[in-house]
Design a protein around this motif. Structure first.
Motif, PDB file in Angstrom:
ATOM      1  N   ALA A  76      -3.263 -70.182  -2.312  1.00  0.00           N
ATOM      2  CA  ALA A  76      -4.698 -69.923  -2.432  1.00  0.00           C
ATOM      3  C   ALA A  76      -5.502 -71.220  -2.359  1.00  0.00           C
ATOM      4  O   ALA A  76      -6.618 -71.238  -1.839  1.00  0.00           O
ATOM      5  CB  ALA A  76      -4.989 -69.190  -3.733  1.00  0.00           C
ATOM      6  N   ALA A  77      -4.933 -72.312  -2.869  1.00  0.00           N
ATOM      7  CA  ALA A  77      -5.595 -73.621  -2.851  1.00  0.00           C
ATOM      8  C   ALA A  77      -5.314 -74.377  -1.558  1.00  0.00           C
ATOM      9  O   ALA A  77      -5.772 -75.510  -1.393  1.00  0.00           O
ATOM     10  CB  ALA A  77      -5.141 -74.453  -4.049  1.00  0.00           C
ATOM     11  N   GLN A  78      -4.552 -73.763  -0.661  1.00  0.00           N
ATOM     12  CA  GLN A  78      -4.155 -74.375   0.611  1.00  0.00           C
ATOM     13  C   GLN A  78      -3.418 -75.692   0.400  1.00  0.00           C
ATOM     14  O   GLN A  78      -3.633 -76.681   1.092  1.00  0.00           O
ATOM     15  CB  GLN A  78      -5.360 -74.558   1.526  1.00  0.00           C
ATOM     16  CG  GLN A  78      -6.005 -73.243   1.897  1.00  0.00           C
ATOM     17  CD  GLN A  78      -7.162 -73.399   2.849  1.00  0.00           C
ATOM     18  OE1 GLN A  78      -7.633 -74.498   3.123  1.00  0.00           O
ATOM     19  NE2 GLN A  78      -7.632 -72.280   3.371  1.00  0.00           N
ATOM     20  N   LYS A  79      -2.530 -75.684  -0.590  1.00  0.00           N
ATOM     21  CA  LYS A  79      -1.677 -76.836  -0.900  1.00  0.00           C
ATOM     22  C   LYS A  79      -0.222 -76.444  -0.689  1.00  0.00           C
ATOM     23  O   LYS A  79       0.155 -75.276  -0.784  1.00  0.00           O
ATOM     24  CB  LYS A  79      -1.875 -77.292  -2.352  1.00  0.00           C
ATOM     25  CG  LYS A  79      -3.286 -77.709  -2.665  1.00  0.00           C
ATOM     26  CD  LYS A  79      -3.681 -78.921  -1.863  1.00  0.00           C
ATOM     27  CE  LYS A  79      -5.122 -79.292  -2.135  1.00  0.00           C
ATOM     28  NZ  LYS A  79      -5.630 -80.258  -1.205  1.00  0.00           N
ATOM     29  N   ARG A  80       0.608 -77.436  -0.428  1.00  0.00           N
ATOM     30  CA  ARG A  80       2.029 -77.192  -0.165  1.00  0.00           C
ATOM     31  C   ARG A  80       2.813 -77.054  -1.463  1.00  0.00           C
ATOM     32  O   ARG A  80       2.578 -77.767  -2.427  1.00  0.00           O
ATOM     33  CB  ARG A  80       2.622 -78.354   0.645  1.00  0.00           C
ATOM     34  CG  ARG A  80       1.961 -78.638   1.980  1.00  0.00           C
ATOM     35  CD  ARG A  80       2.257 -77.619   3.064  1.00  0.00           C
ATOM     36  NE  ARG A  80       3.653 -77.302   3.183  1.00  0.00           N
ATOM     37  CZ  ARG A  80       4.487 -77.789   4.105  1.00  0.00           C
ATOM     38  NH1 ARG A  80       4.068 -78.619   5.001  1.00  0.00           N
ATOM     39  NH2 ARG A  80       5.752 -77.428   4.111  1.00  0.00           N
ATOM     40  N   PHE A  81       3.768 -76.127  -1.468  1.00  0.00           N
ATOM     41  CA  PHE A  81       4.685 -75.923  -2.577  1.00  0.00           C
ATOM     42  C   PHE A  81       6.074 -75.747  -1.998  1.00  0.00           C
ATOM     43  O   PHE A  81       6.309 -74.841  -1.194  1.00  0.00           O
ATOM     44  CB  PHE A  81       4.286 -74.690  -3.396  1.00  0.00           C
ATOM     45  CG  PHE A  81       5.286 -74.337  -4.470  1.00  0.00           C
ATOM     46  CD1 PHE A  81       5.494 -75.187  -5.544  1.00  0.00           C
ATOM     47  CD2 PHE A  81       6.017 -73.172  -4.399  1.00  0.00           C
ATOM     48  CE1 PHE A  81       6.411 -74.875  -6.533  1.00  0.00           C
ATOM     49  CE2 PHE A  81       6.933 -72.840  -5.384  1.00  0.00           C
ATOM     50  CZ  PHE A  81       7.122 -73.690  -6.451  1.00  0.00           C
ATOM     51  N   LEU A  82       6.978 -76.645  -2.360  1.00  0.00           N
ATOM     52  CA  LEU A  82       8.342 -76.596  -1.844  1.00  0.00           C
ATOM     53  C   LEU A  82       9.335 -76.727  -2.980  1.00  0.00           C
ATOM     54  O   LEU A  82       9.026 -77.274  -4.042  1.00  0.00           O
ATOM     55  CB  LEU A  82       8.582 -77.729  -0.842  1.00  0.00           C
ATOM     56  CG  LEU A  82       7.681 -77.717   0.389  1.00  0.00           C
ATOM     57  CD1 LEU A  82       6.599 -78.744   0.251  1.00  0.00           C
ATOM     58  CD2 LEU A  82       8.488 -77.937   1.638  1.00  0.00           C
ATOM     59  N   VAL A  83      10.533 -76.230  -2.722  1.00  0.00           N
ATOM     60  CA  VAL A  83      11.643 -76.310  -3.674  1.00  0.00           C
ATOM     61  C   VAL A  83      12.785 -77.009  -2.956  1.00  0.00           C
ATOM     62  O   VAL A  83      13.005 -76.787  -1.759  1.00  0.00           O
ATOM     63  CB  VAL A  83      12.064 -74.895  -4.124  1.00  0.00           C
ATOM     64  CG1 VAL A  83      13.251 -74.949  -5.053  1.00  0.00           C
ATOM     65  CG2 VAL A  83      10.896 -74.178  -4.783  1.00  0.00           C
ATOM     66  N   CYS A  84      13.515 -77.853  -3.678  1.00  0.00           N
ATOM     67  CA  CYS A  84      14.638 -78.543  -3.046  1.00  0.00           C
ATOM     68  C   CYS A  84      15.778 -78.728  -4.033  1.00  0.00           C
ATOM     69  O   CYS A  84      15.633 -78.471  -5.225  1.00  0.00           O
ATOM     70  CB  CYS A  84      14.196 -79.894  -2.489  1.00  0.00           C
ATOM     71  SG  CYS A  84      13.765 -81.104  -3.752  1.00  0.00           S
ATOM     72  N   GLY A  85      16.910 -79.165  -3.510  1.00  0.00           N
ATOM     73  CA  GLY A  85      18.051 -79.526  -4.339  1.00  0.00           C
ATOM     74  C   GLY A  85      18.793 -78.356  -4.953  1.00  0.00           C
ATOM     75  O   GLY A  85      19.391 -78.506  -6.013  1.00  0.00           O
ATOM     76  N   LEU A  86      18.759 -77.216  -4.306  1.00  0.00           N
ATOM     77  CA  LEU A  86      19.434 -76.042  -4.870  1.00  0.00           C
ATOM     78  C   LEU A  86      20.944 -76.233  -4.878  1.00  0.00           C
ATOM     79  O   LEU A  86      21.546 -76.544  -3.858  1.00  0.00           O
ATOM     80  CB  LEU A  86      19.094 -74.786  -4.078  1.00  0.00           C
ATOM     81  CG  LEU A  86      17.638 -74.357  -4.099  1.00  0.00           C
ATOM     82  CD1 LEU A  86      17.438 -73.143  -3.208  1.00  0.00           C
ATOM     83  CD2 LEU A  86      17.184 -74.058  -5.507  1.00  0.00           C
ATOM     84  N   ARG A  87      21.533 -76.041  -6.036  1.00  0.00           N
ATOM     85  CA  ARG A  87      22.981 -76.115  -6.213  1.00  0.00           C
ATOM     86  C   ARG A  87      23.437 -74.809  -6.848  1.00  0.00           C
ATOM     87  O   ARG A  87      22.692 -74.135  -7.547  1.00  0.00           O
ATOM     88  CB  ARG A  87      23.366 -77.276  -7.144  1.00  0.00           C
ATOM     89  CG  ARG A  87      22.872 -78.636  -6.687  1.00  0.00           C
ATOM     90  CD  ARG A  87      23.685 -79.153  -5.490  1.00  0.00           C
ATOM     91  NE  ARG A  87      23.204 -80.459  -5.088  1.00  0.00           N
ATOM     92  CZ  ARG A  87      22.451 -80.676  -4.010  1.00  0.00           C
ATOM     93  NH1 ARG A  87      22.087 -79.684  -3.242  1.00  0.00           N
ATOM     94  NH2 ARG A  87      22.066 -81.883  -3.696  1.00  0.00           N
ATOM     95  N   SER A  88      24.686 -74.469  -6.607  1.00  0.00           N
ATOM     96  CA  SER A  88      25.246 -73.282  -7.213  1.00  0.00           C
ATOM     97  C   SER A  88      25.273 -73.473  -8.717  1.00  0.00           C
ATOM     98  O   SER A  88      25.470 -74.588  -9.173  1.00  0.00           O
ATOM     99  CB  SER A  88      26.676 -73.098  -6.690  1.00  0.00           C
ATOM    100  OG  SER A  88      27.092 -71.797  -6.804  1.00  0.00           O
ATOM    101  N   PRO A  89      24.998 -72.512  -9.558  1.00  0.00           N
ATOM    102  CA  PRO A  89      24.713 -71.100  -9.306  1.00  0.00           C
ATOM    103  C   PRO A  89      23.241 -70.785  -9.043  1.00  0.00           C
ATOM    104  O   PRO A  89      22.907 -69.650  -8.711  1.00  0.00           O
ATOM    105  CB  PRO A  89      25.157 -70.418 -10.591  1.00  0.00           C
ATOM    106  CG  PRO A  89      24.914 -71.427 -11.648  1.00  0.00           C
ATOM    107  CD  PRO A  89      25.178 -72.771 -10.990  1.00  0.00           C
ATOM    108  N   VAL A  90      22.346 -71.784  -9.155  1.00  0.00           N
ATOM    109  CA  VAL A  90      20.923 -71.538  -8.906  1.00  0.00           C
ATOM    110  C   VAL A  90      20.717 -71.092  -7.462  1.00  0.00           C
ATOM    111  O   VAL A  90      19.930 -70.183  -7.186  1.00  0.00           O
ATOM    112  CB  VAL A  90      20.081 -72.789  -9.241  1.00  0.00           C
ATOM    113  CG1 VAL A  90      18.635 -72.607  -8.837  1.00  0.00           C
ATOM    114  CG2 VAL A  90      20.192 -73.119 -10.725  1.00  0.00           C
ATOM    115  N   ARG A  91      21.424 -71.691  -6.528  1.00  0.00           N
ATOM    116  CA  ARG A  91      21.321 -71.304  -5.118  1.00  0.00           C
ATOM    117  C   ARG A  91      21.655 -69.827  -4.943  1.00  0.00           C
ATOM    118  O   ARG A  91      20.974 -69.104  -4.209  1.00  0.00           O
ATOM    119  CB  ARG A  91      22.258 -72.149  -4.247  1.00  0.00           C
ATOM    120  CG  ARG A  91      22.161 -71.774  -2.779  1.00  0.00           C
ATOM    121  CD  ARG A  91      23.078 -72.571  -1.840  1.00  0.00           C
ATOM    122  NE  ARG A  91      23.608 -73.802  -2.343  1.00  0.00           N
ATOM    123  CZ  ARG A  91      24.907 -73.996  -2.670  1.00  0.00           C
ATOM    124  NH1 ARG A  91      25.775 -73.019  -2.558  1.00  0.00           N
ATOM    125  NH2 ARG A  91      25.318 -75.161  -3.101  1.00  0.00           N
TER     126      ARG A  91
END
Length: 107
Positions: free
Chosen positions: A68-83
């Motif tokens: 809604a704010a036209q800003k970027r949101f990213l997620v990184c570094g996923l490892r098992s079991p979170v992946r």
């Protein structure tokens, strides 16, 4: 849960470690709320060992707020079991996911 913040290329990179659940979710919400409105957000989950459904809800709410704010949101570094939780819940199709925070902040 512990959160360490780093500013990188116009992004607030929040590095999470430990468990994200009903007990710790407020810590993440507070950290996200403290991010400058002009910054994009990257959540680095490399050291996150567990995420509950309430934690996933924060990710969705943050993604909507940032969109809604036209800003970027990213997620990184996923490892098992979170992946695995992200795959089963379909979050791979909803969120922008990168391998590392360097990959995420290059965009």
């Amino acid at each position: 849960m512990e959160i360490v913040r780093e500013n990188k290329n116009g992004y607030a990179v929040l590095m999470l470690s430990g468990r994200l659940d009903g007990v710790t979710v407020t810590t993440l919400e507070t950290a996200i709320d403290k991010v400058d409105a002009d910054a994009g957000i990257v959540l680095d989950l490399e050291n996150l060992g567990y995420i509950s459904s309430i934690g996933l809800r924060v990710f969705i709410m943050t993604a909507k707020k940032m969109q809604a704010a036209q800003k970027r949101f990213l997620v990184c570094g996923l490892r098992s079991p979170v992946r695995e939780v992200f795959q089963i819940s379909g979050f791979y199709n909803i969120l922008q996911i990168r391998d590392t925070s360097d990959d995420a902040t290059r965009e």
